[in-house]
Scaffold this active site. Structure first.
Site, PDB file in Angstrom:
ATOM      1  N   ARG A  47      28.261  49.588  37.252  1.00 42.04           N
ATOM      2  CA  ARG A  47      29.307  48.886  38.024  1.00 42.04           C
ATOM      3  C   ARG A  47      28.739  47.616  38.650  1.00 42.04           C
ATOM      4  O   ARG A  47      29.415  46.599  38.749  1.00 42.04           O
ATOM      5  CB  ARG A  47      29.909  49.803  39.095  1.00 42.04           C
ATOM      6  CG  ARG A  47      30.835  49.070  40.067  1.00 42.04           C
ATOM      7  CD  ARG A  47      31.817  49.976  40.795  1.00 42.04           C
ATOM      8  NE  ARG A  47      31.206  51.146  41.380  1.00 42.04           N
ATOM      9  CZ  ARG A  47      30.420  51.147  42.474  1.00 42.04           C
ATOM     10  NH1 ARG A  47      30.155  50.017  43.102  1.00 42.04           N
ATOM     11  NH2 ARG A  47      29.905  52.267  42.928  1.00 42.04           N
ATOM     12  N   TYR A  99      52.235  31.769  36.336  1.00 43.09           N
ATOM     13  CA  TYR A  99      52.278  32.970  35.489  1.00 43.09           C
ATOM     14  C   TYR A  99      52.888  34.118  36.307  1.00 43.09           C
ATOM     15  O   TYR A  99      52.416  34.414  37.399  1.00 43.09           O
ATOM     16  CB  TYR A  99      50.868  33.314  35.000  1.00 43.09           C
ATOM     17  CG  TYR A  99      50.749  34.719  34.472  1.00 43.09           C
ATOM     18  CD1 TYR A  99      51.429  35.103  33.327  1.00 43.09           C
ATOM     19  CD2 TYR A  99      49.992  35.673  35.142  1.00 43.09           C
ATOM     20  CE1 TYR A  99      51.357  36.405  32.863  1.00 43.09           C
ATOM     21  CE2 TYR A  99      49.906  36.971  34.680  1.00 43.09           C
ATOM     22  CZ  TYR A  99      50.599  37.333  33.543  1.00 43.09           C
ATOM     23  OH  TYR A  99      50.526  38.627  33.098  1.00 43.09           O
ATOM     24  N   ASP A 170      43.659  28.120  36.818  1.00 37.64           N
ATOM     25  CA  ASP A 170      43.815  29.126  35.770  1.00 37.64           C
ATOM     26  C   ASP A 170      43.752  28.360  34.446  1.00 37.64           C
ATOM     27  O   ASP A 170      44.674  27.634  34.087  1.00 37.64           O
ATOM     28  CB  ASP A 170      45.152  29.862  35.939  1.00 37.64           C
ATOM     29  CG  ASP A 170      45.335  30.997  34.924  1.00 37.64           C
ATOM     30  OD1 ASP A 170      44.706  30.939  33.860  1.00 37.64           O
ATOM     31  OD2 ASP A 170      46.131  31.914  35.199  1.00 37.64           O
ATOM     32  N   LYS A 195      43.271  36.558  26.337  1.00 39.18           N
ATOM     33  CA  LYS A 195      44.014  35.609  25.515  1.00 39.18           C
ATOM     34  C   LYS A 195      43.061  34.898  24.536  1.00 39.18           C
ATOM     35  O   LYS A 195      42.535  35.526  23.649  1.00 39.18           O
ATOM     36  CB  LYS A 195      44.777  34.652  26.416  1.00 39.18           C
ATOM     37  CG  LYS A 195      45.560  35.349  27.562  1.00 39.18           C
ATOM     38  CD  LYS A 195      46.694  36.228  27.060  1.00 39.18           C
ATOM     39  CE  LYS A 195      47.351  37.080  28.148  1.00 39.18           C
ATOM     40  NZ  LYS A 195      47.807  36.423  29.348  1.00 39.18           N
TER      41      LYS A 195
END
Ligand SMILES: *Cc1c(COP(=O)(O)O)cnc(C)c1O
Length: 375
Positions: A47, A99, A170, A195
Site C-alpha cells: 500500500r 467531467y 485534468d 482512458k
C-alpha cells in the site's frame, strides 16, 4: 529525449535478477527487512509502495516533466485525493461543464463545508470574478468533457498565482503528448489513466503529478498511502504497457478525429460540431497555442431531437455504443442520458471517441447512418 523514446523506456529497466525485458508483476504485498530493520530495496508494504506502481509514477512524472506522482485506483480516486487536501471554509473554482463524475464528487464535499463555483472558464475574466479570499484551488479541464471547451492554461495559472491558489489541470483528454500543462504554469496534473494512457479499455486508474515538491503534493502522497485507494501491481503494469504506444495512438486518433470532424461539419443533418481543431471552434486559437494536435474526441449535435440522436447511436456498425474513451475501438455515446438528471449536455448531442480503425471506415459508418436523416 523525445516523448516517443521516453514513453517506451521511462520507469522501465531490464529485470536485474532474470534479465527479463518486460517488467515482472510484483504481487508480493510485503518485503523482507534487513537484520538491522532496514528495507534493502526501499519497499516494505505494497500500500505504501510497490515496484510496479513506482515504475508507473516515474514514467508519467517524466512524460509530464514533473517532480513526482501519486497513482490511484481510478481517475476519481485521484481527484478525491486533491479535494481532500482542502479544509472546511476553503473555496474551489471548477468549469461549468466539468467531467460529470468530478462534479458529483465535489458536491459530496459540501458537508465538509467546502464551497465551490462552477463557471465558464473559457474567459479568464470569469475566473478572476469568481475568486474569493478563500479560493484555494482552481480546477481546469481542457479540452472539457463533453463540450470540448478550451481553457487558456497560461492566463488562468497567472490569475491563480496572483491570488495564492493552486491550479490543477485534468489532462485526460490532452495527454502529455498533446498538451504539457506545467509549461504554462499549472501546479498539478490529473489523468484518468483509464482512458488514453491505459489506452485499451481494460484497466481503471488515475494519477496526480506535481510540478514541484509542494505542501499540497505531500498531502496527496499521504492521502494515497494512508487512504489506500491504490492501483494493484497488475493495473500499474497494464497502464505502463499502454503508455509505450501512447504517442503513436493519440497522434493517429487526432488525425482521424480531424477528418471526421470536417466530415460532420459539412453534413446537413448536423447542426453543430465541437472539435477544437476546426477554425470555427471558439477556442481554436487558444488550443493551437497550447496543444500539438487537437485530440481524438468529438461532440456534435444532430439536427433533430433526442430520439434522432439515439437513433444515430443505434445505427452505427463500426462505432460501439458505450461510455468512456481513449481505447483502440471507436465509441459513440448519448451523453445526456449517461450524465443523468442534473446534466446540462444538450439532449441531441452525441460524443465520439475515435479509435484506431481506419478513418474512412468510420466516416462511411457515420455517413450510412446519417443518410436516414437527410430529408
Ligand atoms: C473518465 C474521466 C475521469 C474519471 O476517471 P475514472 O477512472 O473513471 O474514475 C476524470 N476526468 C476525465 C476527463 C475523464 O474522462
Amino acid at each position: 529525449m523525445k516523448i516517443e523514446t521516453r514513453s517506451v523506456h521511462s520507469g522501465r529497466s531490464v529485470d536485474p535478477s532474470t534479465k527479463a525485458i518486460v517488467p515482472p508483476i510484483y504481487l508480493s504485498t510485503t518485503f523482507e527487512r534487513n537484520v538491522n530493520g532496514d528495507y534493502p530495496a526501499g519497499y516494505s508494504y505494497t500500500r505504501d509502495n510497490n515496484p510496479n506502481r513506482e515504475s508507473l509514477e516515474k514514467c508519467i512524472t517524466d512524460l509530464e516533466n514533473g517532480f513526482g506522482a501519486a497513482a490511484f485506483s481510478s481517475g476519481s480516486a485521484a481527484a478525491m485525493s486533491v479535494f481532500q487536501t482542502l479544509s472546511p471554509g476553503d473555496h474551489l473554482i471548477a468549469p461549468d461543464d466539468l467531467y460529470h463524475g468530478n462534479r458529483k464528487l465535489i458536491k459530496l464535499f459540501a458537508k465538509w463545508e467546502i464551497t465551490f463555483s462552477f463557471i465558464d472558464m473559457t474567459s479568464p475574466k470569469n475566473v478572476e470574478k469568481a475568486i474569493t479570499k478563500n479560493t484555494k484551488l482552481i480546477w481546469i479541464e481542457t479540452p472539457s468533457n463533453p463540450m470540448l471547451k478550451i481553457t487558456d492554461l497560461q492566463s488562468i495559472s497567472q490569475i491563480s498565482h496572483a491570488y495564492g491558489a493552486v491550479t490543477i489541470c485534468d489532462n485526460t483528454w490532452g495527454t502529455p503528448v498533446l498538451q504539457q500543462p506545467f509549461k504554462f504554469g499549472i501546479d498539478l496534473i490529473l489523468h484518468a489513466t483509464t482512458k488514453y494512457l491505459g489506452g485499451h479499455s481494460d484497466v481503471l486508474g488515475g494519477i496526480v503529478i506535481s510540478k514541484e515538491d509542494s505542501e499540497i503534493f505531500k498531502n496527496i502522497k499521504q492521502m494515497q498511502k494512508s487512504g489506500g485507494a491504490v492501483p494493484s501491481p497488475f493495473e500499474c503494469w497494464l497502464v505502463l504497457r499502454g503508455i509505450q504506444t501512447l504517442p503513436l495512438r493519440i497522434r493517429y486518433q487526432s488525425e482521424s478525429a480531424f477528418k471526421i470532424a470536417e466530415f460532420l461539419n459539412k453534413h446537413p443533418c448536423i447542426s453543430k460540431v465541437y472539435y477544437p481543431g476546426l477554425p470555427t471552434h471558439p477556442g481554436h486559437q487558444t488550443a493551437a497555442n497550447q496543444m500539438k494536435l487537437y485530440g481524438g474526441m468529438i461532440s456534435f449535435q444532430i439536427n433533430g431531437s433526442e430520439t434522432d440522436a439515439m437513433n444515430v447511436a443505434a445505427g452505427t456498425r463500426v462505432f460501439t455504443r458505450a461510455t468512456s474513451l481513449g481505447g483502440t475501438e471507436s465509441l459513440i455515446e448519448h451523453r445526456a442520458s449517461v450524465e443523468g438528471a442534473d446534466s446540462k449536455t444538450p439532449v441531441n448531442l452525441l460524443r465520439l471517441s475515435i479509435g484506431l480503425e481506419h478513418p474512412d471506415d468510420l466516416i462511411t459508418d457515420l455517413s450510412n447512418v446519417l443518410k436516414k436523416c437527410v430529408k
